[in-house]
Design a protein around this motif. Sequence first.
Motif, PDB file in Angstrom:
ATOM      1  N   LEU A   1     -14.351  -1.855  26.221  1.00 33.88           N
ATOM      2  CA  LEU A   1     -13.304  -2.685  25.634  1.00 33.88           C
ATOM      3  C   LEU A   1     -13.303  -2.531  24.118  1.00 33.88           C
ATOM      4  O   LEU A   1     -14.347  -2.633  23.467  1.00 33.88           O
ATOM      5  N   ILE A   2     -12.127  -2.280  23.552  1.00 29.86           N
ATOM      6  CA  ILE A   2     -11.982  -2.084  22.106  1.00 29.86           C
ATOM      7  C   ILE A   2     -10.965  -3.105  21.597  1.00 29.86           C
ATOM      8  O   ILE A   2      -9.750  -2.903  21.735  1.00 29.86           O
ATOM      9  N   PRO A   3     -11.422  -4.246  21.022  1.00 34.87           N
ATOM     10  CA  PRO A   3     -10.473  -5.235  20.497  1.00 34.87           C
ATOM     11  C   PRO A   3      -9.912  -4.822  19.139  1.00 34.87           C
ATOM     12  O   PRO A   3     -10.631  -4.270  18.297  1.00 34.87           O
ATOM     13  N   ARG A   4      -8.623  -5.078  18.944  1.00 30.57           N
ATOM     14  CA  ARG A   4      -7.978  -4.863  17.643  1.00 30.57           C
ATOM     15  C   ARG A   4      -7.329  -6.185  17.225  1.00 30.57           C
ATOM     16  O   ARG A   4      -6.533  -6.758  17.969  1.00 30.57           O
ATOM     17  N   TYR A   5      -7.699  -6.654  16.026  1.00 31.47           N
ATOM     18  CA  TYR A   5      -7.313  -7.985  15.573  1.00 31.47           C
ATOM     19  C   TYR A   5      -6.112  -7.901  14.636  1.00 31.47           C
ATOM     20  O   TYR A   5      -5.992  -6.952  13.847  1.00 31.47           O
ATOM     21  N   PRO A   6      -5.227  -8.909  14.668  1.00 29.52           N
ATOM     22  CA  PRO A   6      -4.176  -8.979  13.643  1.00 29.52           C
ATOM     23  C   PRO A   6      -4.792  -9.268  12.279  1.00 29.52           C
ATOM     24  O   PRO A   6      -5.811  -9.965  12.196  1.00 29.52           O
ATOM     25  N   PRO A   7      -4.226  -8.728  11.195  1.00 28.08           N
ATOM     26  CA  PRO A   7      -4.855  -8.871   9.866  1.00 28.08           C
ATOM     27  C   PRO A   7      -5.107 -10.319   9.472  1.00 28.08           C
ATOM     28  O   PRO A   7      -6.113 -10.621   8.824  1.00 28.08           O
ATOM     29  N   GLN A   8      -4.195 -11.226   9.848  1.00 22.97           N
ATOM     30  CA  GLN A   8      -4.328 -12.615   9.405  1.00 22.97           C
ATOM     31  C   GLN A   8      -5.222 -13.446  10.323  1.00 22.97           C
ATOM     32  O   GLN A   8      -5.519 -14.603  10.013  1.00 22.97           O
ATOM     33  N   LEU A   9      -5.653 -12.885  11.449  1.00 17.25           N
ATOM     34  CA  LEU A   9      -6.479 -13.637  12.404  1.00 17.25           C
ATOM     35  C   LEU A   9      -7.605 -12.749  12.910  1.00 17.25           C
ATOM     36  O   LEU A   9      -7.543 -12.226  14.028  1.00 17.25           O
ATOM     37  N   ARG A  10      -8.629 -12.577  12.119  1.00 18.42           N
ATOM     38  CA  ARG A  10      -9.717 -11.696  12.509  1.00 18.42           C
ATOM     39  C   ARG A  10     -10.891 -12.488  13.071  1.00 18.42           C
ATOM     40  O   ARG A  10     -11.212 -13.583  12.602  1.00 18.42           O
ATOM     41  N   ASN A  11     -11.500 -11.898  14.118  1.00 17.22           N
ATOM     42  CA  ASN A  11     -12.774 -12.394  14.656  1.00 17.22           C
ATOM     43  C   ASN A  11     -12.716 -13.832  15.145  1.00 17.22           C
ATOM     44  O   ASN A  11     -13.682 -14.582  15.038  1.00 17.22           O
ATOM     45  N   ARG A  12     -11.567 -14.225  15.688  1.00 10.99           N
ATOM     46  CA  ARG A  12     -11.475 -15.520  16.355  1.00 10.99           C
ATOM     47  C   ARG A  12     -11.959 -15.354  17.801  1.00 10.99           C
ATOM     48  O   ARG A  12     -11.894 -14.260  18.375  1.00 10.99           O
ATOM     49  N   PRO A  13     -12.423 -16.424  18.435  1.00  6.80           N
ATOM     50  CA  PRO A  13     -12.971 -16.291  19.793  1.00  6.80           C
ATOM     51  C   PRO A  13     -11.875 -16.042  20.840  1.00  6.80           C
ATOM     52  O   PRO A  13     -10.755 -16.521  20.710  1.00  6.80           O
ATOM     53  N   PHE A  14     -12.246 -15.285  21.856  1.00  9.94           N
ATOM     54  CA  PHE A  14     -11.375 -15.093  23.022  1.00  9.94           C
ATOM     55  C   PHE A  14     -12.256 -14.777  24.225  1.00  9.94           C
ATOM     56  O   PHE A  14     -13.410 -14.356  24.084  1.00  9.94           O
ATOM     57  N   THR A  15     -11.717 -14.983  25.402  1.00  9.04           N
ATOM     58  CA  THR A  15     -12.456 -14.787  26.653  1.00  9.04           C
ATOM     59  C   THR A  15     -11.803 -13.674  27.454  1.00  9.04           C
ATOM     60  O   THR A  15     -10.570 -13.621  27.570  1.00  9.04           O
ATOM     61  N   VAL A  16     -12.635 -12.782  27.999  1.00  6.65           N
ATOM     62  CA  VAL A  16     -12.151 -11.683  28.838  1.00  6.65           C
ATOM     63  C   VAL A  16     -12.588 -11.939  30.280  1.00  6.65           C
ATOM     64  O   VAL A  16     -13.763 -12.210  30.546  1.00  6.65           O
TER      65      VAL A  16
END
Length: 327
Positions: free
Chosen positions: A186-201
């Motif tokens: 899995l390779i996550p790519r974040y939006p510039p204004q919202l980096r490294n926020r939590p999410f569940t897979v």
Amino acid sequence: MPTPIKLLAVLLLVPCFSLYAEIFRTSVEGSIEISPGSQETSIPIGIHSSVIISLGADARFLRGIEIEITAPQSWLPYRGSLLMAMYNHLNPQTATGVSDIEGTRLTMDSLPSRLRILYHVPLRAQHGLRTTTSAIVAPSAFIQPASFPVLFRLTQASKGLPDEFENIMFNLTARPILSDEGAIRLIPRYPPQLRNRPFTVLIDDNVIANISEQIMLKEGEHHLVILSEDYRNESRRFVVERAKIVDITIDLQDPTPIIIFEGPQNSQVFLNNSPVLRNREPINVEPGMHEVRFQVGDYTVTRSLNVQRGKTYRVALAVDLTVQEEE
């Protein structure tokens, strides 16, 4: 003169294992590395000869190793006169040539009197391999990948056999037995204004604890879900191929709702009484009630839209022409 069969001592009829190191002399004819993508490799091997077998990359995709031994016609009269054995903890891990080798015996079996002999060597506890009329599962529980390299050896079961027997040559071929699994990365790519926020897979409704590690899955189609308070939720399907690693990019998106307007070229579009200057371009809006209006000349259509967080809305005005034939 007695036949060679009558000269044999008591044969080994059941598997024999050893927990202790043995020292034996053997002629190492070569080495074979087994990996999921490796091509089958063949090496000539004779009585008192051996081959070293090692594992290459991604041994986790291997269910076992298939060892094929092909024999000449001259081998058939010597039924039960030859043993195969496998050893690990080799000292030295020699190159080709005659050596006195110390090793721990993993398995031993009497070689069947056939022109084509197949041994399946399990590499995991739940291997699912079964002895059939064409293939024999090596008589051991399984050989852990950490035990490699191993030495596959042929040796005679007794002494007193003629020179013809001593000169028989076989051909040994080794190939991988693949599991029905692959892996994803899995390779996550974040939006510039919202980096490294939590999410569940979730994959197939199972929560993935560590997305930075490769995930082993059965081959076939699987279902991936992304859940987050800070990004848009996502649901998609993907396919895992046998013994392959698939990269899955997760494009995490801003959860701000989006409205996309589509209408005729001469239409005017209004959002909350403000004109929308460019059709078909996404417009970010706040969650809640909004009013949209299309105007084409004197024709006006107005609708209320309840916008929810993390959703995309496509609002289109369709102008249709209906032709009806009457008698």
